[in-house]
Design an enzyme around this catalytic site. Structure first.
Site, PDB file in Angstrom:
ATOM      1  N   ASP A 222       0.828  -1.196   0.000  1.00  0.00           N
ATOM      2  CA  ASP A 222       0.000   0.000   0.000  1.00  0.00           C
ATOM      3  C   ASP A 222       0.873   1.262   0.000  1.00  0.00           C
ATOM      4  OD1 ASP A 222      -2.796   0.991   0.383  1.00  0.00           O
ATOM      5  OD2 ASP A 222      -1.959   1.852   2.208  1.00  0.00           O
TER       6      ASP A 222
ATOM      7  N   GLU B 266      14.206 -15.602  -0.045  1.00  0.00           N
ATOM      8  CA  GLU B 266      14.625 -16.716   0.824  1.00  0.00           C
ATOM      9  C   GLU B 266      13.583 -17.825   0.842  1.00  0.00           C
ATOM     10  OE1 GLU B 266      15.205 -15.362   4.818  1.00  0.00           O
ATOM     11  OE2 GLU B 266      16.432 -13.681   4.153  1.00  0.00           O
TER      12      GLU B 266
HETATM   13  C1  BGC Z   1      -5.561   2.208  -0.404  1.00  0.00           C
HETATM   14  C2  BGC Z   1      -6.695   3.009   0.127  1.00  0.00           C
HETATM   15  C3  BGC Z   1      -6.291   3.541   1.495  1.00  0.00           C
HETATM   16  C4  BGC Z   1      -4.972   4.301   1.418  1.00  0.00           C
HETATM   17  C5  BGC Z   1      -4.403   4.534   2.776  1.00  0.00           C
HETATM   18  C6  BGC Z   1      -4.522   3.303  -0.568  1.00  0.00           C
HETATM   19  O1  BGC Z   1      -3.938   3.576  -1.614  1.00  0.00           O
HETATM   20  O2  BGC Z   1      -5.820   1.563  -1.615  1.00  0.00           O
HETATM   21  O3  BGC Z   1      -7.875   2.270   0.202  1.00  0.00           O
HETATM   22  O4  BGC Z   1      -7.276   4.422   1.937  1.00  0.00           O
HETATM   23  O5  BGC Z   1      -4.024   3.596   0.699  1.00  0.00           O
HETATM   24  O6  BGC Z   1      -3.907   3.349   3.317  1.00  0.00           O
END
Ligand code: BGC
Length: 556
Positions: A230, A274
């Protein structure tokens, strides 16, 4: 037509890295179809109105039937759910809303038994404010080791009452929140690029780096097949946290694409390497241009990076995107990815028919110009066939295989995306693409759970689009996706190479991928089909013409 076919799978070693030329041409992730499960909204086994891991397990056969290679699970970790689980309080446990670690193990086991791999989201940019580390930071003093795991700073101005810099939260409002000092007077500020409940980690801190190594190993040891990372561009912030220069593009902001971020992913890659079994790292990075985004998938970093969503319904524009994507990623030896929708965007069955210039962040009862569902579905179906025909990996977002539209009639009081509150309702946010899925037309909550409960209200069109209404029905969107996935596999469509075809009108995207010809008519006038057998079409063909908003795959 291109003189030389592009190298879509990135099998040529990058020019400057000859010693790393181990292209893993056949690695599963280079051509995989990966299905995004947003667990809150997929299937609810315990009837509390919120989807859960046993719910996902109970519906795995439907995904096997659909024909996907892997699942990407959005976060299911311990979380107060202020941002749909992207606010993690414990990265190594399952939130009771979604089940238990044993439920996770069972899901993984059952998915693997069906030949489906599982990728989990990992959220390293920030934690929840309920994370024990942040709670410790709040009760510790300025300059303490506890605060050093996050980005606490003194405010500006004589009494520190102004935020430390001008950064804005992606969800609206300032990216800084002030906390009280021990004596109750106003104290330091902490950074949160997203909601106030999502404090950013300080990735220059060795403890943070060590903790995420532990988190990776925790899930890898359990057998996870990889991670979708993310906000992968933002972990490292520029030294001194300088103001954003508003005249510059956001890609040049001091919290985006800092060079130091790549060292983190090289470290993570060495951990994944790994483990046996071709585990993968996938970057959520929207950085532009694509040649810069390709830095995230150099041979010793991640395996894939998401591509921009297909947003334009215009053949020359899309051709440019496809060409640039294939060129940028193959230059570093990585496959391209193709994505039409995800949990952060208006669903493709609605989005593609909205004027490009005023596509809002979410739609609601006060939005204007929302197209009628039946008018928009043909484009969404044609886009699906395009996405699934291009060389590389394809991502599907749950429900797109049912042709679900964006839900626009969610009442304000039911909205949960923090964007809605942080912009005082100016932006509806992302709830409309997260409404719990319809499985059975005649069941309570359309089969989402055992009773009526559903964390967002479901629209009546769900009865028409429920999976059981579409399964094995000729012409249904579900059947189209299933047929497309069978053909994609049997004809090795995703392996390419892609060759553009001349002799078609400019509003028709025309190319050959391997032995399959792909035509997509994005204009308003029909065009004659070339000779040859049609293998699949996104709308009914009455004669040898390709109607508007239609894709076909033909035997070349
Ligand atoms: C996720 C979102 C989230 C954000 C913060 C993003 O890009 O896809 O759904 O709100 O990251 O974590």
């Amino acid at each position: 037509m291109l003189a030389t076919p592009l190298d879509p799978l990135g099998t040529r070693p990058p020019a400057d890295e000859p010693s790393r030329a181990s292209p893993q041409v056949t690695a599963w992730w280079r051509t995989a179809v990966i299905y995004q499960v947003y667990p809150r909204s997929f299937a609810d086994a315990d009837g509390d109105g919120i989807g859960d891991l046993p719910g996902v397990t109970s519906r795995l056969d439907a995904l096997r039937r659909l024909g996907v290679d892997a699942l990407w699970l959005s976060p299911f970790y311990t979380s107060p759910q202020r941002d749909g689980g992207y606010d993690v309080a414990d990265h190594c446990d399952v939130d009771p809303l979604f089940g238990t670690l044993a439920d996770f193990d069972e899901l993984l086991h059952q998915a693997h038994a069906r030949g489906i791999r599982v990728i989990a989201d990992i959220v390293p940019n920030h934690s929840s404010d309920r994370h024990p580390w942040f709670q410790e930071a709040l009760t510790s003093t300025s300059g303490s080791a506890e605060r050093a795991r996050y980005l606490f700073r003194d405010g500006r101005g004589p009494d520190g009452s102004e935020p430390p810099n001008n950064w804005q939260s992606h969800f609206g409002g300032p990216a800084w929140t002030r906390v009280p000092a021990a004596d109750g007077t106003p104290g330091q500020w902490y950074l949160h690029l997203f909601d106030t409940s999502q404090p950013d980690f300080d990735w220059s801190n060795a403890e943070v780096r060590a903790e995420f190594r532990r988190v990776l190993r925790f899930w890898l040891d359990r057998g996870i097949d990889g991670f979708r990372v993310d906000v992968a561009s933002s972990l490292v912030k520029a030294d001194g946290l300088p103001d954003v220069d508003p005249s510059l593009d956001e890609d040049l902001a001091p919290y985006t694409g800092q060079p130091g971020v790549h060292e983190i992913y090289r470290d993570w890659r060495s951990i994944l390497d790994e483990y046996p079994g071709d585990r993968v790292l996938v970057a959520e990075s929207w950085i532009k241009p694509l040649t810069r985004r390709a830095d995230w998938v150099r041979p010793d970093e991640m395996h894939q990076a998401f591509n921009d969503l297909f947003d334009d319904w215009d053949a020359p524009t899309l051709r440019g995107i496809v060409e640039n994507t294939l060129a940028a990623f193959s230059a570093v030896g990585a496959p391209s990815t193709w994505v039409a929708s995800n949990h952060d965007t208006v669903r493709q069955a609605t989005r593609l028919s909205l004027p490009r210039s005023d596509r809002p962040n979410g739609l609601g009862p006060r939005s204007t110009g929302v197209p009628a569902y039946d008018d928009t579905l043909p484009r969404a179906r044609a886009l699906a066939m395009l996405t699934l025909s291009l060389p590389g990996a394809a991502y599907l977002y749950q429900g797109e295989e049912l042709g679900l539209p964006e839900v626009t009639d969610i009442p304000d009081a039911a909205r949960q995306d923090p964007t809605f509150a942080r912009t005082a309702g100016e932006q509806y946010g992302r709830d409309g693409c997260r409404v719990p899925l319809p499985w059975e037309a005649d069941a309570p909550s359309y089969g989402f759970g055992p009773g009526d409960a559903s964390w967002l209200p479901q629209p009546t069109i769900w009865a028409r689009l429920a999976r059981d209404r579409q399964q094995d029905v000729p012409g249904s969107t579900l059947t189209l996706y299933q047929d497309a996935l069978v053909l994609r596999r049997s004809r090795s469509l995703a392996a390419g190479p892609l060759v553009w075809l001349a002799g078609h009108p400019p509003h028709v995207l025309a190319f050959r991928s391997g032995r399959t010809t792909v035509l997509v008519n994005m204009g308003s006038t029909p065009t004659p089909l070339p000779a040859g057998d049609v293998l699949l079409s996104s709308t009914d063909l009455d004669d040898r013409t390709l109607p508007s908003d239609t894709a076909v795959w033909m035997h070349s």
